[in-house]
Design an enzyme around this catalytic site. Structure first.
Site, PDB file in Angstrom:
ATOM      1  N   GLU A  10      -6.746   4.564   7.818  1.00 47.05           N
ATOM      2  CA  GLU A  10      -6.703   5.799   7.396  1.00 47.05           C
ATOM      3  C   GLU A  10      -8.045   6.522   7.080  1.00 47.05           C
ATOM      4  O   GLU A  10      -8.424   7.798   7.068  1.00 47.05           O
ATOM      5  CB  GLU A  10      -5.423   6.421   6.741  1.00 47.05           C
ATOM      6  CG  GLU A  10      -4.395   5.995   7.359  1.00 47.05           C
ATOM      7  CD  GLU A  10      -2.860   5.390   6.667  1.00 47.05           C
ATOM      8  OE1 GLU A  10      -3.110   5.492   5.422  1.00 47.05           O
ATOM      9  OE2 GLU A  10      -1.979   5.101   7.610  1.00 47.05           O
ATOM     10  N   GLY A  28       2.487   2.428  10.785  1.00 46.86           N
ATOM     11  CA  GLY A  28       3.245   3.585  10.755  1.00 46.86           C
ATOM     12  C   GLY A  28       4.234   3.963  12.137  1.00 46.86           C
ATOM     13  O   GLY A  28       4.758   5.000  11.959  1.00 46.86           O
ATOM     14  N   SER A  84       3.311  -1.950  10.417  1.00 46.63           N
ATOM     15  CA  SER A  84       4.923  -2.030  10.721  1.00 46.63           C
ATOM     16  C   SER A  84       5.701  -3.303  10.375  1.00 46.63           C
ATOM     17  O   SER A  84       6.358  -3.748  11.111  1.00 46.63           O
ATOM     18  CB  SER A  84       5.197  -1.565  12.223  1.00 46.63           C
ATOM     19  OG  SER A  84       4.806  -0.387  12.314  1.00 46.63           O
ATOM     20  N   GLU A 106      -5.179  -4.958  10.397  1.00 47.98           N
ATOM     21  CA  GLU A 106      -4.201  -3.847  10.749  1.00 47.98           C
ATOM     22  C   GLU A 106      -4.509  -3.201  12.167  1.00 47.98           C
ATOM     23  O   GLU A 106      -5.310  -2.244  12.048  1.00 47.98           O
ATOM     24  CB  GLU A 106      -4.159  -2.811   9.543  1.00 47.98           C
ATOM     25  CG  GLU A 106      -3.996  -3.516   8.249  1.00 47.98           C
ATOM     26  CD  GLU A 106      -3.345  -2.416   7.388  1.00 47.98           C
ATOM     27  OE1 GLU A 106      -2.057  -2.532   6.888  1.00 47.98           O
ATOM     28  OE2 GLU A 106      -4.019  -1.388   7.191  1.00 47.98           O
ATOM     29  N   HIS A 161      -9.582   0.824   4.814  1.00 49.66           N
ATOM     30  CA  HIS A 161      -8.264   1.100   5.480  1.00 49.66           C
ATOM     31  C   HIS A 161      -8.409   2.280   6.748  1.00 49.66           C
ATOM     32  O   HIS A 161      -9.384   3.130   6.607  1.00 49.66           O
ATOM     33  CB  HIS A 161      -7.125   1.765   4.633  1.00 49.66           C
ATOM     34  CG  HIS A 161      -5.748   1.782   5.217  1.00 49.66           C
ATOM     35  ND1 HIS A 161      -5.338   2.694   5.969  1.00 49.66           N
ATOM     36  CD2 HIS A 161      -4.804   1.014   5.073  1.00 49.66           C
ATOM     37  CE1 HIS A 161      -4.188   2.488   6.477  1.00 49.66           C
ATOM     38  NE2 HIS A 161      -3.805   1.483   5.757  1.00 49.66           N
ATOM     39  N   GLY A 220       3.099  -1.084   4.493  1.00 47.02           N
ATOM     40  CA  GLY A 220       2.990   0.425   4.052  1.00 47.02           C
ATOM     41  C   GLY A 220       4.470   1.090   3.535  1.00 47.02           C
ATOM     42  O   GLY A 220       4.911   0.536   2.571  1.00 47.02           O
ATOM     43  N   GLY A 221       5.157   1.428   4.743  1.00 48.47           N
ATOM     44  CA  GLY A 221       6.395   2.089   4.412  1.00 48.47           C
ATOM     45  C   GLY A 221       7.540   1.152   3.777  1.00 48.47           C
ATOM     46  O   GLY A 221       8.095   1.592   3.011  1.00 48.47           O
ATOM     47  N   ASN A 242       0.870  -1.221  -0.094  1.00 53.28           N
ATOM     48  CA  ASN A 242       0.110  -0.049  -0.083  1.00 53.28           C
ATOM     49  C   ASN A 242       0.839   1.109  -0.018  1.00 53.28           C
ATOM     50  O   ASN A 242       1.491   1.598   1.153  1.00 53.28           O
ATOM     51  CB  ASN A 242      -0.927  -0.010   1.275  1.00 53.28           C
ATOM     52  CG  ASN A 242      -1.700   1.185   1.419  1.00 53.28           C
ATOM     53  OD1 ASN A 242      -1.981   1.980   0.419  1.00 53.28           O
ATOM     54  ND2 ASN A 242      -2.354   1.369   2.489  1.00 53.28           N
ATOM     55  N   TRP A 243       1.229   1.881  -1.345  1.00 49.54           N
ATOM     56  CA  TRP A 243       1.970   3.095  -1.249  1.00 49.54           C
ATOM     57  C   TRP A 243       1.573   4.265  -0.786  1.00 49.54           C
ATOM     58  O   TRP A 243       2.200   5.225  -0.497  1.00 49.54           O
ATOM     59  CB  TRP A 243       2.530   3.093  -2.673  1.00 49.54           C
ATOM     60  CG  TRP A 243       2.949   2.049  -3.389  1.00 49.54           C
ATOM     61  CD1 TRP A 243       3.444   0.869  -2.885  1.00 49.54           C
ATOM     62  CD2 TRP A 243       3.568   1.893  -4.470  1.00 49.54           C
ATOM     63  NE1 TRP A 243       4.151  -0.008  -3.546  1.00 49.54           N
ATOM     64  CE2 TRP A 243       4.125   0.757  -5.006  1.00 49.54           C
ATOM     65  CE3 TRP A 243       3.483   2.583  -5.913  1.00 49.54           C
ATOM     66  CZ2 TRP A 243       4.841   0.250  -6.038  1.00 49.54           C
ATOM     67  CZ3 TRP A 243       3.965   2.162  -7.002  1.00 49.54           C
ATOM     68  CH2 TRP A 243       4.693   0.954  -7.113  1.00 49.54           C
ATOM     69  N   LYS A 244       0.445   4.283  -0.365  1.00 46.95           N
ATOM     70  CA  LYS A 244      -0.248   5.322   0.227  1.00 46.95           C
ATOM     71  C   LYS A 244      -0.238   6.642  -0.607  1.00 46.95           C
ATOM     72  O   LYS A 244      -0.126   6.479  -1.843  1.00 46.95           O
ATOM     73  CB  LYS A 244       0.080   5.393   1.658  1.00 46.95           C
ATOM     74  CG  LYS A 244      -0.100   4.332   2.472  1.00 46.95           C
ATOM     75  CD  LYS A 244      -0.117   4.599   3.990  1.00 46.95           C
ATOM     76  CE  LYS A 244      -0.135   3.119   4.527  1.00 46.95           C
ATOM     77  NZ  LYS A 244      -0.309   3.161   5.985  1.00 46.95           N
TER      78      LYS A 244
HETATM   79  P1  13P Z   1       3.071   0.545   7.649  1.00 48.52           P
HETATM   80  O1  13P Z   1       3.698  -0.775   7.236  1.00 48.52           O
HETATM   81  O2  13P Z   1       3.780   1.713   7.244  1.00 48.52           O
HETATM   82  O3  13P Z   1       2.876   0.358   9.247  1.00 48.52           O
HETATM   83  O4  13P Z   1       1.667   0.903   6.997  1.00 48.52           O
HETATM   84  C1  13P Z   1       0.579  -0.389   7.145  1.00 48.52           C
HETATM   85  C2  13P Z   1      -0.608  -0.149   6.346  1.00 48.52           C
HETATM   86  O5  13P Z   1      -1.331   0.897   6.602  1.00 48.52           O
HETATM   87  C3  13P Z   1      -0.644  -0.951   5.170  1.00 48.52           C
HETATM   88  O6  13P Z   1      -1.934  -0.739   4.540  1.00 48.52           O
END
Ligand code: 13P
Length: 256
Positions: free
Chosen positions: A100, A176, A216, A170, A98, A237-238, A9-11
């Protein structure tokens, strides 16, 4: 035997050039398309890069996903993107609900449910996210919160549809933050989800649904998480923005 699915998920990150470079580097390391590969790998770029990334993944083992979708088919919905538009660009997956979007954009379980139904009707595979806040975990409410999200977000889904859905657990406090859930904490919730699936449907559906862990996930903690019996891949994510890290997570999922 469930085939693990690892999704990046590149956000709201990268430029168009960096997005295409990232996917080309991933594809070069993974080799050509191989449907027998042990792990399904999905990249979810921002909407505006779906077309460019979609072209770059053609003929590779990578699949394309979006980070969100409208529940409406078309019309006066300024700024929204429909399932048909995603299909048109080659998407096979879409992340829905998600945290967010739930916490920052006010998406409720009802909205998430409508999006899941729209995605399924279009032939997209929804990756449906659930997860508790830190305060909820501290108050011992994790399993009640997960049950409520499961029931609300996945209302009115048949067993046949459910088997096509990917669930992503999640925990919001792990997203994050670098504070990953322990493998035991994650496995406990995955088992809860599987028993919710078993009671609502049956053992066959519960055994078929893939449940990812997200929050994470990094190169150095992926193997331990993926080693849990009910963790079937990761939503990353990251670490999905770094070629080496993402590939290490994919490799860890394949060693299941
Ligand atoms: P991180 O891997 O950056 O914690 O993000 C997880 C995430 O929200 C994937 O959708």
């Amino acid at each position: 035997m469930r085939r693990p699915v690892v999704a990046g998920n590149w956000k709201m990150n990268l430029t168009r050039g960096a997005a295409v470079d990232l996917v080309r580097s991933l594809a070069a390391s993974l080799g050509p398309s191989d449907s027998s590969a042990s792990v399904e790998i999905v990249v979810c770029p921002p909407y505006v890069y779906l077309e460019a990334v979609g072209q770059a993944v053609q003929g590779t083992s990578l699949r394309l996903g979006a980070q969100n979708v409208s529940d409406q088919p078309s019309g006066a919905f300024t700024g929204e993107i429909s399932t048909a538009m995603l299909i048109d660009l080659g998407c096979q997956y879409v992340i829905v609900g998600h945290s967010e979007r739930r916490t920052l954009m006010g998406e409720t379980d009802e909205i998430v449910n409508r999006k899941v139904l729209a995605a399924l009707a279009a032939g997209l595979t929804p990756i449906v996210c659930v997860g508790e806040l830190l305060e909820e975990r501290q108050r011992g409410q994790t399993s009640a919160v997960i049950r409520k999200q499961f029931e609300g977000s996945l209302a009115g889904i048949s067993g046949e549809q459910m088997a096509r859905i990917v669930i992503a657990y999640e925990p919001v406090w792990a997203i994050g933050t670098g504070q990953v859930a322990t493998p035991a904490q994650a496995e406990e919730v995955h088992l809860d989800l599987r028993s919710l699936l078993r009671s609502r449907y049956n053992a066959a559906v519960a055994d078929a649904v893939r449940i990812q862990y997200g929050g994470s996930v990094k190169a150095d903690n992926a193997a331990e998480l993926m080693g849990q019996a009910d963790i079937d891949g990761a939503l990353v994510g990251g670490a999905s923005l770094k070629v080496g890290d993402f590939l290490a997570i994919v490799a860890a999922a394949g060693g299941h």
